[in-house]
Design an enzyme around this catalytic site. Structure first.
Site, PDB file in Angstrom:
ATOM      1  N   ARG A 275      12.312   2.847   4.870  1.00 48.74           N
ATOM      2  CA  ARG A 275      12.095   2.116   3.632  1.00 48.74           C
ATOM      3  C   ARG A 275      10.606   1.913   3.368  1.00 48.74           C
ATOM      4  NH1 ARG A 275      15.600  -1.685   4.166  1.00 48.74           N
ATOM      5  NH2 ARG A 275      17.121  -0.888   2.708  1.00 48.74           N
ATOM      6  N   ALA A 276       9.809   1.713   4.409  1.00 51.74           N
ATOM      7  CA  ALA A 276       8.378   1.497   4.214  1.00 51.74           C
ATOM      8  C   ALA A 276       7.716   2.701   3.560  1.00 51.74           C
ATOM      9  CB  ALA A 276       7.705   1.188   5.558  1.00 51.74           C
TER      10      ALA A 276
END
Length: 678
Positions: A275-276
């Site tokens: 997700r980062a």
């Protein structure tokens, strides 16, 4: 409706404004978490953002804000016939900390569902927030079950309400904005990761800036409409810039070289999951569009990292969020090759046309880079500074006292629980009657029905079907037939630590191991959503090092800066703990306490200190306080004083080794309540 404070009138707080504006440009960034002390315009900025959001087109009469171009096929108000949409302002929906589950997700009319087979659904806040902003003030204080519902809705873009086989689903895509004061406790890692960006805010220390803040606030309070009118032109210009950036956003190019920098940065800082990487890419693209460019630069990547990675770098609850900016620059240089960081062609990267936006959400790196472990003290070393954020501790090492020592590595502990069945705040420690958990029985509802016990309801209605004239297949159900399910779950407790910091604890270098054990218990309290407090005793008296709070980080800071030395006033420590618990019972009577005494059991100083400590222990036992004594005695010859203290308290004694979850001494240690001891 009151006039909101203008967004452009906010003084300073460049990081905060930039984070919010990037989400306004690209809602796919995933929201923003605003962390900071009280009184720093967190809520003011979030509420002011709503006036800058573009209007949305909705299906007329739809309670779920369906888009007329592509309405939700599963909308409870659908199916929608083709019709022209109506425009309205994007909503900002505030979720109160004390909201119920029904208020968040909506509620079904169970009586009509059973008797008529009708899905009579009253929408909740998630439906109101669809295609708008969902704002959670003090998000770190939100109950666990509400956090779980938020996570599910944010991940799936939909909300599901299911009650005994009757299901309703509706779309729920929103911009999630949360504010929190870290002093009141941290967020669960799952919810932290759900926020796209994070920003740290604090009050300015510049005198002129503080004067301007006060001047503008007083002017707004005296005449909100007039004050807003004076800023209308700036608000309009900012609104137009957001609209232009939204139009430009699809044309922004994210090159392979930039993607490589993003991936290398996330890998270098060891963030969990992917997700980062995705958030960084979206944030960098939004930064380019905000600056009016069609190509993402290395500087955009750097600023995106400072906004999207700090809260994902927390390896445990006691790590301060932040990035080592030197390491970040080195990683970008190595991965970028010819991707320069010169951004002279960016005429206006800041949120209000001036400055650089504060450089993102990062905080200054630790002095030793990635290593956040405090230096271990040794003989001849200079005193170690207190951890960042720790207040001055009375009685710093002086005279014959020893300097604070660093704690040993924390470990996973056995679960210590309070016996019996409580009714406290939701948590994960002791058994309690809760709204969520396994069903244990049924009762008549008091007020609105929230959890139907279907079998008990049918059993109550069945004997009356002939008298009620039942003719068809349906069951005739009356209000008096409905039964509320009683459930058993877990509650959070008040864990009060009473730590012996006397000279006897410093012998044989035991204090490092003791601090490691207490730190481990603090970590366990964080995960189980407990309140914690810390009482220490040494010399001639006992001190409340930390009043009961939800901030486990604060307790860890006090623990690290704790010096040792002097006599062992054990009775004073127990009596001070009794005073703390007495006050907390008045403040929060439903939260049951768990007393954790960390000592070797020795008592010195004053006349007959052992007997006095025994009387203080029996005082806790008489009031029914659950307790456990962590026995820190070591060596071949053991006096067993900690065990005697545990018997006086009516609790249980465990050694440091037995405290470990992987110890062979047992699986779980339940604290023996007062009156249950032999």
């Amino acid at each position: 409706m009151s006039t909101p404070y203008p967004f452009t009138a906010i003084v300073g707080q460049d990081d905060l404004r930039l984070g919010l504006l990037l989400n306004a440009v690209s809602p796919a960034v995933g929201g923003v978490l605003v962390r900071g002390e009280k009184g720093t315009a967190k809520s003011t900025a979030v509420r002011a953002l709503a006036a800058l959001m573009p209007e949305v087109s909705v299906v007329p009469g739809c309670r779920f804000s369906c888009d007329p171009v592509s309405p939700d096929p599963a909308c409870p108000d659908g199916p929608h016939a083709e019709a022209a949409g109506v425009s309205r302002a994007a909503r900002t929906v505030e979720l109160p900390v004390g909201a119920s589950e029904d208020r968040l997700v909506g509620a079904l009319d169970i009586e009509r569902a059973l008797s008529e087979g009708v899905k009579a659904f009253e929408p909740g806040l998630l439906a109101d927030a669809h295609r708008g902003i969902l704002y959670v003030d003090e998000v770190n204080l939100l109950h666990d079950h509400l956090v779980d519902l938020l996570l599910d809705a944010a991940a799936m873009g939909a909300s599901y309400v299911e009650r005994e086989g009757v299901s309703v689903r509706h779309a729920a895509r929103f911009l999630l904005v949360g504010t929190m004061n870290p002093e009141e406790g941290e967020l669960r890692p799952q919810l932290l990761d759900r926020f796209g960006l994070t920003v740290e805010v604090s009050a300015s220390r510049d005198t002129d800036e503080r004067v301007e803040v006060v001047r503008r606030r007083l002017a707004y309070d005296d005449d909100p409409e007039g004050f807003a009118a004076r800023w209308a032109e700036e608000e309009g210009a900012l609104r137009e810039r957001i609209a232009a950036a939204r139009v430009l956003l699809p044309r922004v190019v994210l090159s392979d070289g930039v993607l490589r920098q993003i991936a290398a940065t996330c890998a270098a800082f060891e963030v969990d999951g992917m997700r980062a990487d995705i958030v960084m890419a979206r944030t960098a693209t939004a930064l380019a569009a905000w600056a009016g460019r069609e190509e993402v630069t290395a500087d955009d990547v750097r600023r995106a990292a400072l906004l999207s990675l700090p809260h994902r770098r927390r390896r445990n609850p006691f790590d301060a969020p932040g990035l080592d900016e030197d390491k970040l620059d080195q990683t970008l240089d190595e991965a970028g090759g010819d991707q320069g960081q010169d951004n002279d062609d960016d005429p206006d990267p800041g949120p209000d046309g001036g400055g650089d936006g504060g450089g993102g959400g990062g905080v200054p790196p630790q002095a030793d880079g990635e290593d956040r472990t405090p230096p271990r003290g040794s003989e001849g070393d200079s005193p170690s500074p207190a951890p960042r954020g720790a207040p001055d501790t009375p009685g710093r090492p002086a005279g014959g006292e020893q300097q604070p020592v660093a704690s040993a590595e924390p470990f996973r502990t056995k679960m210590l629980s309070v016996p019996g069945l409580g009714e406290g705040a939701a948590g994960r420690r002791s058994r309690a009657r809760t709204e969520h958990g396994r069903t244990t029985g049924a009762r008549r509802p008091e007020g609105a029905l929230t959890k139907l016990h279907l079998a008990a309801t049918v059993q109550a209605a069945a004997p009356h079907q002939r008298a009620r004239g039942r003719a068809g297949r349906g069951l005739v159900v009356r209000r008096d037939d409905l039964r509320q399910a009683t459930r058993e779950g877990r509650e959070g407790n008040l864990v009060l630590f009473v730590v012996d910091a006397s000279g006897s604890m410093a012998a044989r270098q035991r204090m490092s191991a003791v601090k490691g054990a207490v730190l481990s218990l603090l970590l366990d309290a964080y995960q189980r959503r407990d309140k914690v407090g810390l009482v220490t005793f040494r010399g001639k008296e006992a001190d409340v090092a930390l009043p009961p709070t939800s901030s486990v980080d604060a307790a860890a800071s006090r623990l690290e800066s704790l010096p040792t030395g002097g006599r062992t006033p054990l009775a004073a420590g127990l009596l001070k703990a009794h005073d703390v618990l007495r006050v907390e019972r008045l403040r929060d009577p439903s939260r049951r306490p768990l007393l954790v005494v960390v000592t070797d059991g020795r008592a010195t100083g004053g006349p007959d200190p052992v007997a006095l400590a025994g009387r203080a222990g029996r005082l806790h036992r008489a009031e029914g306080t659950a307790s456990v004594v962590v026995d820190c005695e070591s060596g071949y010859v053991r006096l067993g004083l900690a065990g005697e203290l545990a018997r006086e308290l009516g609790g249980t004694a465990v050694t440091l080794d037995e405290l470990r979850a992987d110890s062979i001494a047992g699986l779980v240690k339940d604290v023996t309540a007062a009156g249950r001891a032999a």
